[in-house]
Design a protein around this motif. Sequence first.
Motif, PDB file in Angstrom:
ATOM      1  N   UNK A  24     109.379  55.828  69.868  1.00 35.72           N
ATOM      2  CA  UNK A  24     108.333  55.629  70.868  1.00 35.72           C
ATOM      3  C   UNK A  24     108.681  56.395  72.139  1.00 35.72           C
ATOM      4  N   UNK A  25     107.761  57.231  72.581  1.00 35.70           N
ATOM      5  CA  UNK A  25     107.948  57.942  73.844  1.00 35.70           C
ATOM      6  C   UNK A  25     107.327  57.107  74.951  1.00 35.70           C
ATOM      7  N   UNK A  26     108.061  56.843  76.025  1.00 38.36           N
ATOM      8  CA  UNK A  26     107.491  56.057  77.122  1.00 38.36           C
ATOM      9  C   UNK A  26     106.158  56.650  77.576  1.00 38.36           C
ATOM     10  N   UNK A  27     105.244  55.767  77.942  1.00 39.21           N
ATOM     11  CA  UNK A  27     103.959  56.190  78.498  1.00 39.21           C
ATOM     12  C   UNK A  27     104.071  56.051  80.001  1.00 39.21           C
ATOM     13  N   UNK A  65      99.923  65.597  86.807  1.00 36.79           N
ATOM     14  CA  UNK A  65     101.239  65.348  86.222  1.00 36.79           C
ATOM     15  C   UNK A  65     102.292  65.482  87.324  1.00 36.79           C
ATOM     16  N   UNK A  66     103.397  64.772  87.144  1.00 41.25           N
ATOM     17  CA  UNK A  66     104.406  64.679  88.194  1.00 41.25           C
ATOM     18  C   UNK A  66     105.768  64.478  87.542  1.00 41.25           C
ATOM     19  N   UNK A  67     106.776  65.151  88.050  1.00 41.55           N
ATOM     20  CA  UNK A  67     108.154  64.926  87.615  1.00 41.55           C
ATOM     21  C   UNK A  67     108.916  64.373  88.804  1.00 41.55           C
ATOM     22  N   UNK A  95     112.080  61.960  85.280  1.00 43.51           N
ATOM     23  CA  UNK A  95     111.056  61.342  84.438  1.00 43.51           C
ATOM     24  C   UNK A  95     109.725  62.028  84.664  1.00 43.51           C
ATOM     25  N   UNK A  96     109.042  62.289  83.547  1.00 42.20           N
ATOM     26  CA  UNK A  96     107.758  62.972  83.611  1.00 42.20           C
ATOM     27  C   UNK A  96     106.615  61.975  83.511  1.00 42.20           C
TER      28      UNK A  96
END
Length: 188
Positions: free
Chosen positions: A26-29, A37-39, A44-45
């Motif tokens: 599972x990839x975090x949402x 979009x923001x890093x 963390x993306x």
Amino acid sequence: VVVPLGRAPDIGAFEFLPGDRTPHDFAPIRVNAGGASYTGPDGQEWREDSGFTGGQTNETEAAIGKTELGALYQSERFGAMSYRFPVRNGTYLVRLKFAEIYFTDRGERIFDVVLNGRKVLESFDIVAEAGGPRLALDKQFLVRMTDGAIQIEFTPVIQEPKVSAIEILLFDLRSDARMVLPFDPPDQ
């Protein structure tokens, strides 16, 4: 089942069933509500706003206090709205991020939040709970999924509800309990 954090004393027991674990692929949402979009400085993306129905967006350039992720709290989706995220059955930590970037006083924006059919925030006032405007405030909840989607609904009480970001993480009580429970779990 939804468990608001800080309510751990109400929990009598957890039952682990065979096959109850969600696969670890599972990839975090992570969604920047109302924003691009923001890093973050932690690497963390956060993806651009997605998964929503309804609402409008707003942004500010004002500094946000009580966080190192200020840019994440400078955008918002507001209005009568909902978010839906498909997930596999399992237990998740849902973290909602807020900062009041429009109103400045207590009582100007009050709303409810319903997570998978259960009201988890009632008459929620960001300014009152954060201690003022433009201050980051996170609320988190555990939810056990059995129907394949996490649904978050925001409903107005006074003015329109808002959210700055949404984070959904896979949760495994055996390894993640210290993240949310106010006591140390017994060794296994």
